[in-house]
Design an enzyme around this catalytic site. Structure first.
Site, PDB file in Angstrom:
ATOM      1  N   SER A   1      39.944  37.883  28.027  1.00  0.00           N
ATOM      2  CA  SER A   1      41.220  37.236  28.336  1.00  0.00           C
ATOM      3  C   SER A   1      41.051  36.321  29.543  1.00  0.00           C
ATOM      4  O   SER A   1      39.987  36.279  30.172  1.00  0.00           O
ATOM      5  CB  SER A   1      42.306  38.278  28.630  1.00  0.00           C
TER       6      SER A   1
ATOM      7  N   ILE B   1      40.590  33.554  32.395  1.00  0.00           N
ATOM      8  CA  ILE B   1      39.601  32.511  32.673  1.00  0.00           C
ATOM      9  C   ILE B   1      38.330  32.741  31.870  1.00  0.00           C
ATOM     10  O   ILE B   1      37.728  31.796  31.354  1.00  0.00           O
ATOM     11  CB  ILE B   1      39.294  32.446  34.181  1.00  0.00           C
TER      12      ILE B   1
ATOM     13  N   SER C   1      37.709  33.424  44.369  1.00  0.00           N
ATOM     14  CA  SER C   1      39.119  33.069  44.512  1.00  0.00           C
ATOM     15  C   SER C   1      39.263  32.261  45.799  1.00  0.00           C
ATOM     16  O   SER C   1      38.441  32.383  46.714  1.00  0.00           O
ATOM     17  CB  SER C   1      39.990  34.328  44.591  1.00  0.00           C
TER      18      SER C   1
ATOM     19  N   TYR D   1      41.941  42.991  47.863  1.00  0.00           N
ATOM     20  CA  TYR D   1      41.415  41.906  47.025  1.00  0.00           C
ATOM     21  C   TYR D   1      40.826  40.796  47.895  1.00  0.00           C
ATOM     22  O   TYR D   1      39.722  40.306  47.618  1.00  0.00           O
ATOM     23  CB  TYR D   1      42.549  41.359  46.157  1.00  0.00           C
TER      24      TYR D   1
ATOM     25  N   LYS E   1      36.878  39.570  47.927  1.00  0.00           N
ATOM     26  CA  LYS E   1      36.419  38.204  47.665  1.00  0.00           C
ATOM     27  C   LYS E   1      35.646  37.643  48.852  1.00  0.00           C
ATOM     28  O   LYS E   1      34.664  36.905  48.683  1.00  0.00           O
ATOM     29  CB  LYS E   1      37.608  37.299  47.309  1.00  0.00           C
TER      30      LYS E   1
END
Length: 324
Positions: A56, A58, A189, A202, A206
Site C-alpha cells: 500500500s 508509497i 521523512s 517517529y 527518522k
C-alpha cells in the site's frame, strides 16, 4: 563595486532565487533539475528492485511507477493478498514489458529479523541479484511526548530503524562479498530533517535512520545510499499509526488535498531520485521543501522559524485536516 560587496550581492540573489523556487516547487532543487535533465526512470529498466512495505501507500505506488519502466520487482509485505493485487496492477501497467516471473511476491514481516537472511536468500534465488533495496516498510505515530509508553518507543524503533538496519547490513555484506555496486534507498521523512509535534518516537526514529546511513556513507563512500524524505502524503498510513499505547492504533485518515502530495507523485519523484542515485531528497507541498532546506543548511534560522510558527502551525502543516 568591491569583491565583498559583489559576493554579498551574489549570496543575497542566490537566497532570493531559492526562496522563489521553494514556493513554486514540490521537491528540492537537485531533484527538480534531475527530473528535467538527469537520468530518466527508464535507465532502471531491467534492474531488480526490492521494495519492502509494498502492499500500500508509497511502496505500492513506487512499484507501479517502476513497472511502467520495465523494472523487475520483489514486492514484500505481511499481506500477501494485497501484494498479489499490486503485482497484477504492475503487470498491467508494464504493458507486457514484464512477465509474471519478473515480479516476485514475498510475504515478509520486517520485525522477524531472525528470518531476514532467509528472506534475502529467497530473493537472490529468484532473481540472482538485487540492484536496489528500497527500505519502505514502517509506521507513523500521533501522541503527546509525555504520555508515550516506553514500549511504544521500542516497538517503533524496532520496525522503523532496527529492521531496516538489519536487512541493509545483510544486503551490504552480499554486495561486498560479490564485488557488486549496490544501492540502498530508504523512505525516511521530512520529520527526519526537522522536528514535528505529536510524533516524538517517529521523529526520533527518522533522525536515527539518517544517523545510521550518514555513517555508512562515510565508511563506504562509494556505496549508493538515497534517503528520500516525503512531507505530508495522501496514503492510509494514519490508520495503523502508533499512539501512546502499544494496544492502540491512531485510526485516522489522510484526506486528499492540495496540502498533501499524492502517493503517485511522491513515488514518481522517489523513482527519479533512485535513478539519479541522489543522496538526500525531500518532497512535499509548500512550505515543506522550504522548511527542509532551512533545517539542513540554516539550523539557527530553523529554530527561529519553529519558535515563531509554534506547535499549532507545525501540526497544521503536517496534518492539514487538523483544526488548530
Amino acid at each position: 563595486m568591491g569583491f565583498f560587496e559583489l559576493l554579498g550581492l551574489i549570496v543575497f540573489l542566490y537566497f532570493i532565487v531559492n526562496i522563489f523556487l521553494w514556493i513554486c516547487l514540490d521537491c528540492d532543487i537537485e531533484l527538480f533539475i534531475c527530473g528535467k535533465i538527469g537520468k530518466p526512470i527508464d535507465s532502471l529498466r531491467g534492474k531488480v528492485v526490492w521494495i519492502t512495505g509494498a502492499s500500500s501507500g508509497i511502496g505500492k505506488s513506487l512499484g507501479i511507477v517502476l513497472a511502467r519502466h520495465g523494472v523487475k520487482l520483489c514486492l514484500s509485505a505481511r499481506r500477501e493478498d494485497e501484494l498479489d493485487k499490486v503485482k497484477s496492477e504492475c503487470l498491467k501497467e508494464s504493458e507486457s514489458s514484464l512477465k509474471p516471473d519478473d515480479i516476485f511476491v514475498l510475504k515478509m514481516d520486517m520485525l522477524q529479523t531472525d528470518k531476514h537472511q532467509d528472506y534475502f536468500d529467497q530473493v537472490i534465488k529468484h532473481f540472482g541479484r538485487v540492484d536496489v533495496l528500497v527500505n519502505n516498510a514502517g509506521r507513523s505515530q500521533r501522541a503527546l511526548w509525555q504520555n508515550i509508553d516506553l514500549q511504544v518507543d521500542r516497538e517503533l524503533f524496532d520496525l522503523d530503524v532496527f529492521s531496516v538496519v538489519n536487512l541493509s547490513r545483510i544486503y551490504i555484506r552480499h554486495v561486498e562479498k560479490h564485488s557488486l555496486e549496490g544501492h540502498i534507498a530508504v523512505t525516511s521523512s521530512t520529520a527526519g530533517l526537522i522536528g514535528v509535534p505529536n510524533s516524538c518516537s517517529y521523529v526520533g526514529a527518522k533522525h536515527a535512520i539518517h544517523g545510521y546511513f550518514d555513517s555508512l556513507k562515510l565508511e563506504i563512500p562509494d556505496f549508493n545510499v538515497t534517503l528520500f524524505c516525503p512531507g505530508p502524503t495522501t496514503t492510509d498510513f494514519l490508520k495503523t499509526a502508533f499512539t501512546d499505547k502499544t494496544t492502540e492504533v491512531y485510526g485516522g485518515k489522510a484526506e486528499a488535498s492540495s496540502k498533501r502530495m499524492s502517493s503517485e507523485r511522491c513515488a514518481f519523484l522517489m523513482a527519479t531520485s533512485i535513478a539519479n542515485k541522489l543522496n538526500t531528497s525531500f518532497v512535499g507541498p509548500f512550505p515543506v521543501p522550504f522548511l527542509a532546506y532551512v533545517s539542513m543548511y540554516c539550523p539557527n534560522l530553523k529554530l527561529l522559524i519553529l519558535k515563531l510558527a509554534g506547535n499549532g502551525a507545525m501540526s497544521k502543516i503536517r496534518d492539514p485536516e487538523q483544526k488548530v
